[in-house]
Design a protein around this motif. Structure first.
Motif, PDB file in Angstrom:
ATOM      1  N   SER A 152       0.808  -1.149   0.118  1.00  0.00           N
ATOM      2  CA  SER A 152      -0.059   0.105  -0.054  1.00  0.00           C
ATOM      3  C   SER A 152       0.711   1.074  -0.035  1.00  0.00           C
ATOM      4  CB  SER A 152      -0.987  -0.010   1.205  1.00  0.00           C
ATOM      5  OG  SER A 152      -0.193  -0.003   2.494  1.00  0.00           O
ATOM      6  N   GLN A 161       1.659  -1.483  -7.781  1.00  0.00           N
ATOM      7  CA  GLN A 161       0.917  -2.317  -7.011  1.00  0.00           C
ATOM      8  C   GLN A 161       0.144  -3.127  -8.359  1.00  0.00           C
ATOM      9  OE1 GLN A 161      -2.008  -1.093  -4.205  1.00  0.00           O
ATOM     10  NE2 GLN A 161      -0.513   0.430  -3.425  1.00  0.00           N
ATOM     11  N   PHE A 162      -0.141  -2.388  -9.398  1.00  0.00           N
ATOM     12  CA  PHE A 162      -0.810  -3.256 -10.340  1.00  0.00           C
ATOM     13  C   PHE A 162       0.131  -4.176 -11.112  1.00  0.00           C
ATOM     14  CE2 PHE A 162      -1.947  -3.384 -14.874  1.00  0.00           C
ATOM     15  CZ  PHE A 162      -2.938  -4.124 -14.734  1.00  0.00           C
ATOM     16  N   LEU A 163       1.406  -3.700 -11.496  1.00  0.00           N
ATOM     17  CA  LEU A 163       2.324  -4.432 -12.115  1.00  0.00           C
ATOM     18  C   LEU A 163       2.832  -5.682 -11.089  1.00  0.00           C
ATOM     19  CD1 LEU A 163       4.743  -1.935 -13.445  1.00  0.00           C
ATOM     20  CD2 LEU A 163       2.963  -3.036 -14.697  1.00  0.00           C
ATOM     21  N   ARG A 180       0.238   2.935  -7.123  1.00  0.00           N
ATOM     22  CA  ARG A 180      -0.597   1.919  -7.634  1.00  0.00           C
ATOM     23  C   ARG A 180      -0.411   1.562  -8.908  1.00  0.00           C
ATOM     24  NH1 ARG A 180      -5.489   1.945  -4.837  1.00  0.00           N
ATOM     25  NH2 ARG A 180      -6.126   3.706  -3.721  1.00  0.00           N
ATOM     26  N   LEU A 181       0.232   2.190  -9.769  1.00  0.00           N
ATOM     27  CA  LEU A 181       0.984   1.450 -11.163  1.00  0.00           C
ATOM     28  C   LEU A 181       1.910   0.236 -10.564  1.00  0.00           C
ATOM     29  CD1 LEU A 181       1.127   1.168 -14.133  1.00  0.00           C
ATOM     30  CD2 LEU A 181       3.092   2.967 -13.919  1.00  0.00           C
ATOM     31  N   TYR A 193       0.779  -7.363  -9.164  1.00  0.00           N
ATOM     32  CA  TYR A 193      -0.405  -8.320  -9.069  1.00  0.00           C
ATOM     33  C   TYR A 193      -0.292  -9.068 -10.526  1.00  0.00           C
ATOM     34  CZ  TYR A 193      -2.181  -6.913  -4.557  1.00  0.00           C
ATOM     35  OH  TYR A 193      -2.382  -6.782  -3.316  1.00  0.00           O
ATOM     36  N   VAL A 194      -0.217  -8.178 -11.357  1.00  0.00           N
ATOM     37  CA  VAL A 194      -0.055  -8.846 -12.828  1.00  0.00           C
ATOM     38  C   VAL A 194       0.843  -9.992 -12.964  1.00  0.00           C
ATOM     39  CG1 VAL A 194       0.301  -8.579 -15.394  1.00  0.00           C
ATOM     40  CG2 VAL A 194      -1.136  -6.813 -14.181  1.00  0.00           C
TER      41      VAL A 194
END
Length: 78
Positions: A37, A44-46, A41-42, A48-49
């Motif tokens: 956190s 974090q997104f990467l 956000r980008l 998770y991908v």
């Protein structure tokens, strides 16, 4: 030693029903401990991908061709 079509189907089913839920629990636990956190956000997104795709890479040979007809089966023409 190459796996037969039926063996690959069985392993694929086992991986999807047993292995994937275990991987999800482990991945989510690790991500929660790392506390993403604080990151943008980008990023974090990467993360998770990458985690969402990484599990399948070692199993790619098992999943190849599973959705096709059995190449070892005899033709069942009426």
């Amino acid at each position: 030693m190459a796996l037969s079509y039926k063996a690959r189907r069985r392993w694929a089913l086992f991986i999807l029903l047993i292995g994937m839920p275990i991987y999800i629990v482990v991945a989510v636990t690790i991500v929660n401990r790392v506390d993403l956190s604080a990151l943008p956000r980008l990023v974090q997104f990467l993360v998770y991908v990458v985690l969402g795709v990484a599990w399948v890479l070692p199993f790619k040979p098992i999943f190849l061709g599973i959705g096709q007809a059995d190449p070892d089966a005899e033709d069942q023409d009426p």
